[in-house]
Write an enzyme that holds these catalytic residues in place. Structure first.
Site, PDB file in Angstrom:
ATOM      1  N   HIS A 232      -1.564   0.689  -9.943  1.00  0.00           N
ATOM      2  CA  HIS A 232      -2.200  -0.313  -9.066  1.00  0.00           C
ATOM      3  C   HIS A 232      -2.819  -1.454  -9.894  1.00  0.00           C
ATOM      4  O   HIS A 232      -4.035  -1.682  -9.848  1.00  0.00           O
ATOM      5  CB  HIS A 232      -3.257   0.345  -8.168  1.00  0.00           C
ATOM      6  CG  HIS A 232      -3.602  -0.465  -6.948  1.00  0.00           C
ATOM      7  ND1 HIS A 232      -4.005   0.105  -5.753  1.00  0.00           N
ATOM      8  CD2 HIS A 232      -3.625  -1.815  -6.738  1.00  0.00           C
ATOM      9  CE1 HIS A 232      -4.266  -0.857  -4.872  1.00  0.00           C
ATOM     10  NE2 HIS A 232      -4.049  -2.034  -5.448  1.00  0.00           N
TER      11      HIS A 232
ATOM     12  N   GLU B 284      -3.510   7.629  -4.179  1.00  0.00           N
ATOM     13  CA  GLU B 284      -3.849   7.220  -5.541  1.00  0.00           C
ATOM     14  C   GLU B 284      -5.337   7.470  -5.837  1.00  0.00           C
ATOM     15  O   GLU B 284      -6.152   7.375  -4.920  1.00  0.00           O
ATOM     16  CB  GLU B 284      -3.483   5.737  -5.780  1.00  0.00           C
ATOM     17  CG  GLU B 284      -4.199   4.755  -4.887  1.00  0.00           C
ATOM     18  CD  GLU B 284      -3.647   3.332  -5.022  1.00  0.00           C
ATOM     19  OE1 GLU B 284      -2.414   3.141  -5.084  1.00  0.00           O
ATOM     20  OE2 GLU B 284      -4.481   2.413  -5.058  1.00  0.00           O
TER      21      GLU B 284
ATOM     22  N   ARG C 266       0.855  -1.184   0.000  1.00  0.00           N
ATOM     23  CA  ARG C 266       0.000   0.000   0.000  1.00  0.00           C
ATOM     24  C   ARG C 266       0.894   1.238   0.000  1.00  0.00           C
ATOM     25  O   ARG C 266       1.950   1.255   0.652  1.00  0.00           O
ATOM     26  CB  ARG C 266      -0.893   0.038   1.244  1.00  0.00           C
ATOM     27  CG  ARG C 266      -2.073  -0.930   1.202  1.00  0.00           C
ATOM     28  CD  ARG C 266      -3.176  -0.461   0.236  1.00  0.00           C
ATOM     29  NE  ARG C 266      -4.334  -1.323   0.239  1.00  0.00           N
ATOM     30  CZ  ARG C 266      -4.554  -2.306  -0.641  1.00  0.00           C
ATOM     31  NH1 ARG C 266      -3.685  -2.569  -1.595  1.00  0.00           N
ATOM     32  NH2 ARG C 266      -5.660  -3.015  -0.590  1.00  0.00           N
TER      33      ARG C 266
HETATM   34  P1  NAP Z   1      -0.614 -11.442   4.540  1.00  0.00           P
HETATM   35  O1  NAP Z   1      -0.611 -12.852   4.103  1.00  0.00           O
HETATM   36  O2  NAP Z   1      -1.457 -11.052   5.703  1.00  0.00           O
HETATM   37  O3  NAP Z   1       0.915 -11.010   4.818  1.00  0.00           O
HETATM   38  C1  NAP Z   1       1.245  -9.789   5.405  1.00  0.00           C
HETATM   39  C2  NAP Z   1       2.733  -9.832   5.759  1.00  0.00           C
HETATM   40  O4  NAP Z   1       3.084  -8.559   6.291  1.00  0.00           O
HETATM   41  C3  NAP Z   1       3.073 -10.870   6.831  1.00  0.00           C
HETATM   42  O5  NAP Z   1       4.309 -11.457   6.532  1.00  0.00           O
HETATM   43  C4  NAP Z   1       3.160 -10.047   8.111  1.00  0.00           C
HETATM   44  O6  NAP Z   1       4.033 -10.686   9.040  1.00  0.00           O
HETATM   45  C5  NAP Z   1       3.749  -8.749   7.554  1.00  0.00           C
HETATM   46  N1  NAP Z   1       3.459  -7.601   8.410  1.00  0.00           N
HETATM   47  C6  NAP Z   1       2.258  -7.110   8.796  1.00  0.00           C
HETATM   48  N2  NAP Z   1       2.411  -6.049   9.594  1.00  0.00           N
HETATM   49  C7  NAP Z   1       3.747  -5.856   9.725  1.00  0.00           C
HETATM   50  C8  NAP Z   1       4.528  -4.921  10.440  1.00  0.00           C
HETATM   51  N3  NAP Z   1       3.983  -3.950  11.196  1.00  0.00           N
HETATM   52  N4  NAP Z   1       5.884  -5.017  10.339  1.00  0.00           N
HETATM   53  C9  NAP Z   1       6.450  -5.988   9.593  1.00  0.00           C
HETATM   54  N5  NAP Z   1       5.759  -6.905   8.888  1.00  0.00           N
HETATM   55  C10 NAP Z   1       4.410  -6.833   8.955  1.00  0.00           C
HETATM   56  O7  NAP Z   1      -1.075 -10.479   3.364  1.00  0.00           O
HETATM   57  P2  NAP Z   1      -0.920 -10.704   1.789  1.00  0.00           P
HETATM   58  O8  NAP Z   1      -2.077 -11.486   1.281  1.00  0.00           O
HETATM   59  O9  NAP Z   1       0.456 -11.169   1.489  1.00  0.00           O
HETATM   60  O10 NAP Z   1      -1.125  -9.183   1.270  1.00  0.00           O
HETATM   61  C11 NAP Z   1      -0.309  -8.150   1.753  1.00  0.00           C
HETATM   62  C12 NAP Z   1      -0.844  -6.795   1.320  1.00  0.00           C
HETATM   63  O11 NAP Z   1      -0.556  -6.568  -0.046  1.00  0.00           O
HETATM   64  C13 NAP Z   1      -2.365  -6.609   1.394  1.00  0.00           C
HETATM   65  O12 NAP Z   1      -2.794  -6.301   2.681  1.00  0.00           O
HETATM   66  C14 NAP Z   1      -2.615  -5.475   0.419  1.00  0.00           C
HETATM   67  O13 NAP Z   1      -2.559  -4.241   1.090  1.00  0.00           O
HETATM   68  C15 NAP Z   1      -1.435  -5.573  -0.547  1.00  0.00           C
HETATM   69  N6  NAP Z   1      -1.865  -5.979  -1.909  1.00  0.00           N
HETATM   70  C16 NAP Z   1      -1.627  -5.135  -2.959  1.00  0.00           C
HETATM   71  C17 NAP Z   1      -2.025  -5.513  -4.232  1.00  0.00           C
HETATM   72  C18 NAP Z   1      -1.806  -4.633  -5.408  1.00  0.00           C
HETATM   73  O14 NAP Z   1      -2.603  -4.684  -6.331  1.00  0.00           O
HETATM   74  N7  NAP Z   1      -0.754  -3.824  -5.437  1.00  0.00           N
HETATM   75  C19 NAP Z   1      -2.650  -6.732  -4.431  1.00  0.00           C
HETATM   76  C20 NAP Z   1      -2.861  -7.564  -3.350  1.00  0.00           C
HETATM   77  C21 NAP Z   1      -2.456  -7.174  -2.075  1.00  0.00           C
HETATM   78  P3  NAP Z   1       3.884 -10.480  10.624  1.00  0.00           P
HETATM   79  O15 NAP Z   1       2.421 -10.584  10.926  1.00  0.00           O
HETATM   80  O16 NAP Z   1       4.714 -11.578  11.241  1.00  0.00           O
HETATM   81  O17 NAP Z   1       4.436  -9.148  10.919  1.00  0.00           O
HETATM   82  C1  8YV Z   2      -6.971  -4.696  -6.082  1.00  0.00           C
HETATM   83  C2  8YV Z   2      -5.543  -5.010  -3.971  1.00  0.00           C
HETATM   84  O1  8YV Z   2      -6.393  -3.751  -6.916  1.00  0.00           O
HETATM   85  O2  8YV Z   2      -6.391  -7.073  -3.200  1.00  0.00           O
HETATM   86  C3  8YV Z   2      -5.892  -5.980  -2.906  1.00  0.00           C
HETATM   87  O3  8YV Z   2      -5.653  -5.657  -1.727  1.00  0.00           O
HETATM   88  O4  8YV Z   2      -4.984  -3.992  -3.717  1.00  0.00           O
HETATM   89  C4  8YV Z   2      -5.829  -5.341  -5.393  1.00  0.00           C
HETATM   90  O5  8YV Z   2      -5.905  -6.692  -5.633  1.00  0.00           O
HETATM   91  C5  8YV Z   2      -8.057  -4.019  -5.387  1.00  0.00           C
HETATM   92  O6  8YV Z   2      -8.570  -4.738  -4.341  1.00  0.00           O
HETATM   93  C6  8YV Z   2      -9.166  -3.703  -6.375  1.00  0.00           C
HETATM   94  O7  8YV Z   2     -10.077  -2.839  -5.831  1.00  0.00           O
END
Ligand code: NAP
Ligand code: 8YV
Length: 316
Positions: free
Chosen positions: A276, A258, A229
Site C-alpha cells: 500500500h 492488510e 481497495r
Molecule cells: P474518484 O475520483 O471518486 O473516482 C472513483 C471512480 O470509481 C469513478 O470513475 C467512479 O465512476 C468509479 N466508481 C465508483 N463506484 C463504482 C461502481 N460501483 N462501479 C463502477 N465504477 C465505480 O476517486 P479517486 O480519487 O480516483 O480514488 C479512487 C480510490 O482509489 C479511492 O477511493 C481509494 O480507495 C483508492 N486509492 C488508493 C490509493 C493507494 O494508496 N493504493 C491511493 C489513493 C486512492 P462512477 O461514479 O461513474 O461509477
Molecule cells: C494512503 C490511500 O495510503 O488516499 C488513500 O485513499 O489509500 C493512500 O493514499 C492512505 O490514506 C494513508 O493512510
C-alpha cells in the site's frame, strides 16, 4: 481556543501547521473508550487515518469536522457524520499523479518481472547462472480496461496513452470528457480487454466485484492490477485463477485485510506485490497532511471546508 484531536499517527505537518492556532490533543488509537472527559468536553475537530466509527463520533459531542488523511474515506462513517451535522473532508487531487505513477510502475513490474530481475542480479545469479529469463509478458499490444475513471483513473489513462496501448473503461456512468471506449458492465469490459486496472473506492457495490467470473472473462493472457481497495478483489478467487493459469498475472498494492494477505498470493512468480505505497512519497504525503490541516484551518477560520466529501456537502 479551539481544541483538535489528532487520532492515530500524528503527521508532523499537523503539529507544524496547527499548533499556533489550536490546542492539540493526541489519541494514539481510535477506540471510543479512549476518549477522556476532557476530550469529550472540548474537541471540535479531529484528524483521522480513515478510522472514524459512529461510536467515536458519538463520544465527541462537540465535534464539527472530521479531516481524513487519504482520498479514500471508507473507514469514516460519513453518512452518520452527515446525520449529526458533522463535516467530513478528504484529500483528493494532491495524490492523483503519485498514485498514477506507482500504478504504471506496478503494471510494468508485473508484466516484465523487474523486481525478480533485480533480485536475481543482487543474488549474484547473473554472473553465476547467466542472463535472467525473458519475461513471458509485455505491455506491447495490450488492451487496458480501467475499472474506475475518476481523478486517479484519468491520470493513469493519460500516462497509458504515452505507452501506445488501447484503453477502455467501466464506471456506473459514461464520462463525456474522456476519449476511451465505455463498457456498461465490468464483465463486458473484462471480456473486451486483456489487462484490468482497478481504481474504484470501497463501497457496498464494489465488494468482491473482481471475482472468478470477471477473472475468467479476462482470460488466460489477462493481467489484473489493483490500486483501489483490497475489498474489490476476491483474493481466494484470484489465487485460484492464478493457480489454474486462468489469468497470466496480477499486481496488487492493496489487500482486503492488510497488512495481512493470503499466503497463497506470495507464492506466484507472476504476481507483483506492494505494501500500500501508491501515494507513499514524502512529498505527496506532506501535501496530503497539509490539505488535512488546511481543511481544519479553513473551517474554523473562514467557516468553510476546502474538500468536503459528497455525503457532507458545504451549504454555506
Ligand atoms: P474518484 O475520483 O471518486 O473516482 C472513483 C471512480 O470509481 C469513478 O470513475 C467512479 O465512476 C468509479 N466508481 C465508483 N463506484 C463504482 C461502481 N460501483 N462501479 C463502477 N465504477 C465505480 O476517486 P479517486 O480519487 O480516483 O480514488 C479512487 C480510490 O482509489 C479511492 O477511493 C481509494 O480507495 C483508492 N486509492 C488508493 C490509493 C493507494 O494508496 N493504493 C491511493 C489513493 C486512492 P462512477 O461514479 O461513474 O461509477
Ligand atoms: C494512503 C490511500 O495510503 O488516499 C488513500 O485513499 O489509500 C493512500 O493514499 C492512505 O490514506 C494513508 O493512510
Amino acid at each position: 481556543m479551539t481544541t483538535l484531536l489528532l487520532i492515530g499517527r500524528a503527521h508532523p505537518r499537523f503539529r507544524e501547521k496547527l499548533s499556533d492556532g489550536f490546542e492539540l490533543l493526541e489519541l494514539p488509537d481510535s477506540r471510543p473508550e479512549s476518549i477522556t472527559p476532557d476530550m469529550a468536553a472540548k474537541v471540535e475537530g479531529v484528524t483521522t487515518f480513515n478510522d472514524m466509527t459512529p461510536a467515536l463520533i458519538d463520544a465527541l459531542p462537540n465535534l464539527k469536522i472530521v479531516a481524513n488523511f487519504g482520498v479514500g474515506y471508507d473507514g469514516v462513517d460519513a453518512a452518520y457524520a452527515a446525520g449529526k451535522g458533522v463535516i467530513v473532508t478528504n484529500t483528493p487531487d494532491v495524490l492523483d499523479e503519485e498514485v498514477a505513477d506507482t500504478t504504471i510502475g506496478l503494471l510494468l513490474n508485473t508484466l516484465r518481472q523487474l523486481p525478480r530481475a533485480e533480485a536475481y542480479l543482487r543474488e549474484g545469479r547473473w554472473l553465476r547462472d547467466g542472463a535472467f529469463p525473458l519475461s513471458p509478458l509485455t505491455l506491447r499490444g495490450r488492451h487496458i480496461g480501467m475499472y474506475g475513471m475518476g481523478r486517479i483513473g484519468q491520470q493513469i489513462a493519460r500516462r497509458l496513452e504515452g505507452f501506445n496501448v488501447r484503453i477502455s473503461y467501466h464506471t456506473r456512468s459514461p464520462r463525456a470528457d474522456v476519449p476511451y471506449e465505455y463498457h456498461a458492465t465490468l464483465k463486458d469490459l473484462a471480456a473486451a480487454v486483456d489487462t484490468l486496472i482497478c481504481i474504484v473506492p470501497k463501497t457496498p457495490e464494489t465488494r468482491w466485484t473482481v471475482n472468478a467470473e470477471i477473472l475468467s472473462a479476462l482470460g488466460p493472457d489477462g493481467v489484473m492490477i489493483n490500486v483501489g481497495r483490497g475489498w474489490t478483489v476476491h483474493e481466494d478467487d484470484l489465487a485460484d485463477a492464478l493457480a489454474r493459469k486462468a489469468i497470466a498475472g496480477a499486481g496488487l498494492d492493496v489487500f482486503e485485510a492488510e497488512p495481512c494477505l493470503p499466503e497463497a498470493l506470495t507464492a506466484f512468480d507472476n504476481v507483483s506485490l506492494l505494501p500500500h505505497v501508491a501515494s507513499a512519497s514524502v512529498a505527496t504525503r506532506n501535501a496530503m497532511a497539509d490539505l488535512v490541516a488546511d481543511n481544519l484551518i479553513s473551517w474554523f477560520g473562514a467557516g468553510r471546508p476546502i474538500t468536503p466529501v459528497p455525503e457532507t456537502p458545504f451549504r454555506g
